[in-house]
Enzyme design. Structure first.
Site, short mmCIF file in Angstrom:
data_model
loop_
_atom_site.label_atom_id
_atom_site.label_comp_id
_atom_site.label_asym_id
_atom_site.label_seq_id
_atom_site.Cartn_x
_atom_site.Cartn_y
_atom_site.Cartn_z
N ASP A 108 0.83 -1.21 0.00
CA ASP A 108 0.00 0.00 0.00
C ASP A 108 0.86 1.26 0.00
OD1 ASP A 108 -2.13 -1.81 0.32
OD2 ASP A 108 -2.06 -1.65 2.49
N GLU A 131 -10.81 0.73 -4.25
CA GLU A 131 -10.19 1.22 -3.03
C GLU A 131 -8.84 1.82 -3.38
OE1 GLU A 131 -9.84 -2.24 -0.54
OE2 GLU A 131 -8.15 -3.06 -1.67
#
Length: 505
Positions: free
Chosen positions: A18, A254
């Site tokens: 991420d 997302e």
């Protein structure tokens, strides 16, 4: 002298997915989640911020733990709290603000908190809790879904982006109810609240914050069409949206990230396909975003027309962004290991931003930040392979897969396992103009074929229960050559490979 750098660019025992890359001063910082090696869920460890000098992207280091879930007052120890994907921005006061979402194990009555904020005087120091994003009346900002925050200091204006999406409209009635119940548990909204909003809780949104970095000044408001849910598998459910934006097959899921380049806002996100980072652009920070394309897929799906079923790796989530370092733009993303989505590693590839602002999809490689092909002289971990496939690799990560080729660990080593007949392992790229010998350190029993740019160079017979080096003579390759290992028979594990430019048997 600078070292070489390959993917993954952090140490092989470090799992930071991420990734949000940012340049502060003369260093490139990577802000990301922190997975546990061989873990059983996402983001089990404290935030650990890594950085490298802009003039040497091989020299990555960290100062250890920078922030822990227990620092957030909403953290509940009995529910195994985790810190999901963060982002960082320098405030107008010169301090650094880390935005994150706190989550707790669903099996323990889990929860998902509002956007939390931590503050520090330096980009990679010890952060302390600052507060939660809230409305002027003091209530916590839970409008839409606080998930995967991204933040930018836009000429003194602090803009916060977040959101996610679940496929209510594409599910049957029973499935929709289950999804709403799951979201109620995860995001702190009752099923009746979700139903009343008629799906309005879903999607990517933007809001403006006050200089305190906490109080919502304007918004939040949706920045993408609410109907971006279409996938190649259920196309009849896809409307184009009132503005005519075409997100078909690549709708927002997302991983919100925001950049401003030459006056244009780039919204980078993980699509409904899960394995790819896509981008949309606008001249405005909070509206009129238009889908532009895919930047990278961790299975090379879409690259040169590759189809989903032909993915070159086990694919699952990816999340990341783009950043310029030393005059070169890069895309940062993550890959899967251990046959699951719970031990993800940071990778990067150089990209080009064209005169019209477009970014073409790039191939995943082993050389990433190296500035070119790796040397054809030296020893390399087998785990730096960029492709690992048996021709029918799975997608998904919320359960561990067995019986597939994967990167794993044991006895302090990281290596390839599950290598059976038909498995291909690729390394892109090496400079092979002077190479004369190739060797693998492997164990097991079987036959391994070595290819340079698709040309068979030799076969290696392996038969040992312990790690042992097996060499073979090879011809020369090119300045930028792919090395592919194909398992012809048996079952093997590979620890490392060696390329020699001059040797004697």
């Amino acid at each position: 002298m600078k070292k070489q750098v390959y993917n993954p660019f952090l140490p092989l025992n470090v799992y930071v997915p991420d990734g949000e890359p940012h340049v502060f001063g003369d260093r490139l910082y990577l802000f990301g989640s922190h997975d546990q090696e061989g873990g059983d869920t996402f983001c089990m460890l404290d935030y650990e911020i890594w950085s490298a000098p802009l003039d040497d992207l091989s020299d990555w280091s960290s100062k250890g733990s920078n922030y822990s879930a227990k620092c957030d007052p909403l953290s509940e120890p009995t529910k195994r709290p985790y810190l999901y994907a963060p982002d960082c921005v320098q405030g107008n006061d010169g301090k650094f603000y880390l935005y994150y979402c706190l989550s707790g194990e669903k099996g323990a009555g889990g929860y998902h908190g509002p956007v939390g904020v931590a503050v520090c005087d330096t980009p990679d120091g010890k952060y302390r809790f600052h507060g939660h994003v809230r409305f002027p009346d003091g209530t916590l900002c839970r409008k839409f879904v606080p998930f995967d925050p991204a933040v930018i200091n836009d000429g003194g204006v602090i803009r916060l982006y977040y959101g996610t999406w679940y496929p209510y409209e594409e599910a049957g009635r029973f499935r929709r109810r289950k999804l709403r119940e799951m979201q109620a548990q995860m995001f702190g909204k009752s099923v009746s609240e979700i139903r009343a909003e008629k799906g309005g809780v879903m999607g990517a949104v933007c809001c403006e914050l006050e200089d305190d970095m906490l109080t919502v000044k304007r918004g939040p408001a949706r920045i993408l069409p609410s109907k971006t849910k279409g996938t190649p598998y259920r196309s009849k459910y896809y409307p184009r949206g009132k503005e005519g934006h075409v997100f078909f097959g690549h709708g927002f899921f997302e991983g919100a990230s925001i950049r401003k380049i030459n006056g244009i806002y780039y919204f980078i996100y993980s699509s409904v396909n899960n394995h790819e980072l896509c981008y949309a652009t606008s001249r405005f920070p909070d509206r009129d975003f238009t889908y532009r394309g895919t930047i990278v897929s961790n299975g090379d799906v879409g690259y040169m027309g590759r189809r989903e079923k032909d993915r070159l790796n086990h694919t699952a989530t990816t999340h990341g962004s783009i950043e310029q370092a030393g005059g070169q733009w890069y895309v940062f993303y993550h890959r899967q290991t251990h046959g699951s989505d719970y031990s993800r590693q940071a990778c990067a590839e150089p990209i080009e931003i064209a005169a019209d602002g477009s970014i073409s999809q790039v191939e995943i490689t082993s050389c990433g930040l190296n500035g070119g092909a790796l040397s054809g002289d030296g020893e390399y971990p087998a785990a730096i392979c960029c492709n690992l496939t048996n021709g029918k690799m799975p997608h998904g990560g919320n359960a561990s897969f067995s019986g597939i080729p994967m990167i794993t660990h044991g006895d302090g080593e990281r290596f390839l396992t599950g290598l059976t007949a038909g498995v291909k392992v690729a390394y892109k790229y090496f400079r092979l103009t002077e190479v004369s010998r190739f060797a693998v350190t492997a164990r097991g029993s079987g036959t391994l074929c070595v290819f340079f740019d698709g040309r068979l160079e030799g076969e290696i017979e392996i038969d040992s229960e312990a790690w042992r080096e097996y060499p073979c003579r090879v011809g020369h390759g090119g300045e930028k050559s792919a090395v592919t290992l194909e398992i012809a028979a048996g079952r093997l594990e590979i620890l490392s490979l060696r390329l020699d430019s001059s040797c004697s048997d």
